[in-house]
Design a protein around this motif. Structure first.
Motif, short mmCIF file in Angstrom:
data_model
loop_
_atom_site.label_atom_id
_atom_site.label_comp_id
_atom_site.label_asym_id
_atom_site.label_seq_id
_atom_site.Cartn_x
_atom_site.Cartn_y
_atom_site.Cartn_z
N VAL A 1 0.90 -1.17 -0.05
CA VAL A 1 0.04 -0.15 0.00
C VAL A 1 0.89 1.04 0.02
O VAL A 1 1.83 1.22 0.78
N THR A 2 0.64 2.21 -0.63
CA THR A 2 1.19 3.35 -0.91
C THR A 2 0.20 4.33 -0.34
O THR A 2 -0.86 4.51 -0.68
N MET A 3 0.69 5.30 0.62
CA MET A 3 -0.37 6.41 1.38
C MET A 3 0.47 7.73 1.00
O MET A 3 1.65 7.94 1.15
N GLN A 4 -0.60 8.81 0.75
CA GLN A 4 -0.10 10.09 0.64
C GLN A 4 -0.97 11.05 1.66
O GLN A 4 -1.97 10.52 2.04
N GLY A 5 -0.19 12.17 2.21
CA GLY A 5 -0.82 12.54 3.21
C GLY A 5 -0.09 13.80 3.88
O GLY A 5 0.79 14.10 3.09
N PHE A 6 -0.25 14.10 5.04
CA PHE A 6 0.59 15.08 5.72
C PHE A 6 0.82 14.89 6.98
O PHE A 6 -0.19 14.11 7.63
N MET A 7 1.74 15.14 7.44
CA MET A 7 2.32 14.77 8.83
C MET A 7 2.10 16.10 9.59
O MET A 7 2.29 17.20 9.20
N MET A 8 1.46 15.89 10.79
CA MET A 8 1.18 17.05 11.84
C MET A 8 1.72 16.65 13.25
O MET A 8 1.58 15.82 13.77
N MET A 9 2.29 17.80 13.81
CA MET A 9 2.80 17.52 14.73
C MET A 9 1.89 18.06 15.74
O MET A 9 1.49 19.34 15.74
N SER A 10 1.60 17.54 16.92
CA SER A 10 0.71 18.19 18.13
C SER A 10 1.74 18.30 19.27
O SER A 10 2.70 17.66 19.66
N SER A 11 1.43 19.56 19.99
CA SER A 11 2.36 19.63 21.14
C SER A 11 1.45 19.20 22.44
O SER A 11 0.52 18.82 22.37
N SER A 12 2.23 19.32 23.36
CA SER A 12 1.56 18.52 24.81
C SER A 12 0.36 19.96 25.24
O SER A 12 -0.51 19.20 26.06
N ASN A 20 -4.72 11.16 26.55
CA ASN A 20 -3.99 10.00 26.85
C ASN A 20 -2.79 10.08 27.82
O ASN A 20 -2.36 9.06 27.92
N GLY A 21 -2.65 11.07 28.35
CA GLY A 21 -1.72 11.42 29.30
C GLY A 21 -0.22 11.35 28.78
O GLY A 21 0.64 11.45 29.73
N ASP A 22 0.09 11.55 27.73
CA ASP A 22 1.27 11.68 27.00
C ASP A 22 1.66 13.28 27.17
O ASP A 22 1.14 14.07 26.28
N ASP A 23 2.62 13.77 27.56
CA ASP A 23 3.13 15.08 27.83
C ASP A 23 4.08 15.49 26.73
O ASP A 23 4.27 16.53 26.40
N SER A 24 4.57 14.44 25.88
CA SER A 24 5.49 14.67 24.91
C SER A 24 4.83 15.09 23.55
O SER A 24 3.55 14.93 23.39
N SER A 25 5.46 15.62 22.53
CA SER A 25 4.86 16.00 21.49
C SER A 25 4.65 14.61 20.54
O SER A 25 5.29 13.77 20.75
N ALA A 26 3.59 14.65 19.72
CA ALA A 26 3.18 13.33 18.94
C ALA A 26 3.11 13.75 17.44
O ALA A 26 2.52 14.88 17.28
N ALA A 27 3.26 13.08 16.58
CA ALA A 27 3.31 13.22 15.10
C ALA A 27 1.94 12.35 14.78
O ALA A 27 1.74 11.08 15.02
N THR A 28 1.21 12.99 13.65
CA THR A 28 -0.22 12.32 13.24
C THR A 28 0.21 12.42 11.78
O THR A 28 0.35 13.49 11.47
N PHE A 29 -0.06 11.35 11.12
CA PHE A 29 -0.24 11.11 9.78
C PHE A 29 -1.70 11.09 9.26
O PHE A 29 -2.06 10.06 9.41
N TRP A 30 -2.13 12.12 8.43
CA TRP A 30 -3.20 12.17 7.96
C TRP A 30 -3.19 11.70 6.48
O TRP A 30 -2.82 12.16 5.64
N VAL A 31 -4.07 10.50 6.33
CA VAL A 31 -3.88 10.06 4.82
C VAL A 31 -4.98 10.55 4.02
O VAL A 31 -6.10 10.65 4.45
N THR A 32 -4.55 11.25 2.95
CA THR A 32 -5.39 11.83 1.86
C THR A 32 -5.50 10.90 0.76
O THR A 32 -6.73 11.10 -0.05
N LYS A 33 -4.68 9.91 0.44
CA LYS A 33 -4.73 9.13 -0.75
C LYS A 33 -4.25 7.90 -0.46
O LYS A 33 -3.02 7.93 0.23
N CYS A 34 -4.98 6.55 -0.71
CA CYS A 34 -4.28 5.50 -0.63
C CYS A 34 -4.44 4.60 -1.68
O CYS A 34 -5.51 4.54 -2.36
N ARG A 35 -3.36 3.70 -2.23
CA ARG A 35 -3.45 3.00 -3.42
C ARG A 35 -2.82 1.58 -2.96
O ARG A 35 -1.83 1.45 -2.49
#
Length: 131
Positions: A1-12, A20-35
């Motif tokens: 599978v190939t995915m296209q999208g964008f990465m978003m960083m969220s801060s604490s 979720n109790g996590d104080d560190s920053s986390a990355a979220t990958f939003w998928v906009t296209k999947c093949r």
């Protein structure tokens, strides 16, 4: 599978990290296209894909590439004129094909290894988490 999208960083300070109790920053990958690049060899998965093509719910070109069968054969499926028995026979043929010489199980190309090495630090820093 190939995915296209964008990465978003969220801060604490974001509500998602507070919940979720996590104080560190986390990355979220939003998928906009999947093949789908390659289908599983499992008969149930192949049959599902063939049925989706037959019902007009899956791209013909993408299915032909993923199943490694001729485009014209998948076009016939997409016309909706094939019977369930024909799709079952095709399922068996494709299953054998994907398990035989065309199988990529355990084969890692140089490009795959390079990609794994390139993004190794991101995997370590941002492990996949169930949401």
């Amino acid at each position: 599978v190939t995915m296209q999208g964008f990465m978003m960083m969220s801060s604490s300070s974001d509500t998602s990290s507070e919940s979720n109790g996590d104080d560190s920053s986390a990355a979220t990958f939003w998928v906009t296209k999947c093949r789908l690049l390659r289908s599983s060899w499992r008969p149930g998965d192949i049959r599902q894909l063939l049925d989706l093509v037959h019902d007009g719910k899956f791209d013909v070109e993408e299915a032909a590439g993923a199943l490694e069968i001729p485009y014209s054969q998948v076009e016939d499926l997409a016309e909706g004129t094939t019977s369930a028995a024909e799709r079952q026979w095709l399922t068996a043929e494709v299953t054998q094909s994907l398990q035989g010489e065309n199988s990529r199980v355990g084969k890692i190309s140089d490009a795959m290894m390079q990609s794994l090495a390139t993004f190794g630090s991101a995997r370590d820093e941002y492990p996949i988490q169930d949401v």
